[in-house]
Enzyme design. Structure first.
Site, short mmCIF file in Angstrom:
data_model
loop_
_atom_site.label_atom_id
_atom_site.label_comp_id
_atom_site.label_asym_id
_atom_site.label_seq_id
_atom_site.Cartn_x
_atom_site.Cartn_y
_atom_site.Cartn_z
N GLU A 59 8.84 -4.07 10.78
CA GLU A 59 9.22 -2.76 10.22
C GLU A 59 9.78 -1.85 11.30
O GLU A 59 9.19 -1.69 12.37
CB GLU A 59 8.00 -2.11 9.53
CG GLU A 59 8.35 -0.76 8.92
CD GLU A 59 7.37 -0.28 7.85
OE1 GLU A 59 6.48 -1.06 7.44
OE2 GLU A 59 7.52 0.88 7.44
N ASP A 119 0.84 -1.21 0.00
CA ASP A 119 0.00 0.00 0.00
C ASP A 119 0.87 1.26 0.00
O ASP A 119 0.37 2.37 -0.07
CB ASP A 119 -1.03 -0.01 1.13
CG ASP A 119 -0.42 -0.03 2.51
OD1 ASP A 119 0.82 -0.08 2.62
OD2 ASP A 119 -1.18 0.02 3.50
O1 KIV Z 1 3.46 -1.01 1.66
C1 KIV Z 1 4.58 -1.54 1.57
O2 KIV Z 1 5.29 -1.41 0.57
C2 KIV Z 1 5.00 -2.37 2.71
C3 KIV Z 1 6.40 -2.88 2.73
C4 KIV Z 1 7.44 -1.86 2.69
C5 KIV Z 1 6.61 -3.85 3.85
O3 KIV Z 1 4.22 -2.63 3.56
#
Ligand code: KIV
Length: 284
Positions: A184, A46
């Protein structure tokens, strides 16, 4: 025949003490090249809200937009596992709408979905997805959809107690059936401890070197998104300069009559051209 990456492949990689790669992609051709390059998991993150659509947070992207990007990416991928991020509030209202949204992503080409959080409700959503045949990737530590309740882009798991809390959340996700967990913005030592105490692989997004997988937003890696660069992102290219240079050169060529050239136009057959020239001469 190409062997598709599955949940079993991912688990085997952890069991063998090896590593796997995860990158985001949002369009067909990027997905195709990442797949060809050997990336194991392609995530329609997202993050596309910010890097592809220009929103200021990930909250503003909806199921409809994620569906379009999922279809485009899935068409480009043969080997990698395709994982779609379930956007903000697409799984939080009730189980029925969560399952409907998840089911649609699978119909559009996702092999699995990613869900942020660890509440009892989320654990139930994960269980129901897995029971229905949809693998789920968990996401703990800094979870961008919870930005407003977390209170900022803050590192998570910064103390021993906070590390144990994330481990406890991770164990609950594992019991609910996730096949992997993104960590994260977690200190490397905390992520290492969490990883060592889980069966399923963890995926680092700014969580250091000891997770089984690493994930990066491809626009950060390509040097395409330039508004900010997280500490953990590594710029492998400079697509911003490449795009700017190409566009400036094209603009110059158009304005100076250098584009298109003789080789870049279609021509009439000689006799048709003669008629056209005669007609042009008669009109003068
Ligand atoms: O939205 C995204 O790209 C993510 C990743 C960076 C883990 O959630």
């Amino acid at each position: 025949m190409i062997k598709k990456v599955s949940v079993n492949t991912i688990q085997k990689i952890k069991n063998n003490g090896e590593k796997f790669s995860v990158l985001t992609a949002y369009d067909y051709s990027t997905a195709k090249y990442l797949d060809e390059a050997g990336i194991d998991i392609i995530l329609i993150g997202d993050s596309l809200a910010m890097v592809a659509l220009g929103y200021d947070t990930t909250h503003k992207v909806g199921v409809d937009e994620m569906s379009i990007f999922t279809k485009a990416v899935a068409r480009g991928v043969s080997r990698a596992m395709v994982v779609t991020d379930m956007p903000f509030m697409s799984y939080n209202i009730d189980i029925e709408s969560a399952l409907t949204n998840v089911c649609n992503m699978v119909k559009y080409g996702a092999n699995a979905v990613k869900i942020e959080g660890y509440s009892d409700y989320i654990l139930n959503v994960i269980k129901r997805c897995v029971e229905s045949g949809v693998p789920v990737m968990g996401h703990l530590g800094f979870t961008p959809q919870f930005l407003n309740t977390i209170g900022g882009y803050n590192i998570q798991g910064k103390s021993f107690d906070a590390t144990l809390r994330i481990l406890e959340q991770a164990k609950k996700l594992e019991q609910a059936g996730v096949f992997s967990i993104v960590l994260e913005m977690v200190p490397e030592e905390s992520a290492r401890y969490i990883t060592e105490n889980l069966t399923v692989p963890t995926i680092s997004c700014g969580a250091g070197r000891y997770c089984t997988g690493q994930v990066m937003v491809s626009d950060d890696m390509f040097g395409k998104f330039s508004e900010f660069k997280p500490k953990f992102a590594r710029k492998y290219g400079d697509m911003k300069s490449l795009i700017l240079n190409c566009a400036k050169q094209y603009d110059y060529d158009v304005k100076h009559g250098l584009y298109p050239s003789d080789d870049e136009v279609f021509n009439l057959a000689e006799d048709e051209l003669k008629q056209l020239d005669l007609h042009r001469g008669a009109k003068c």
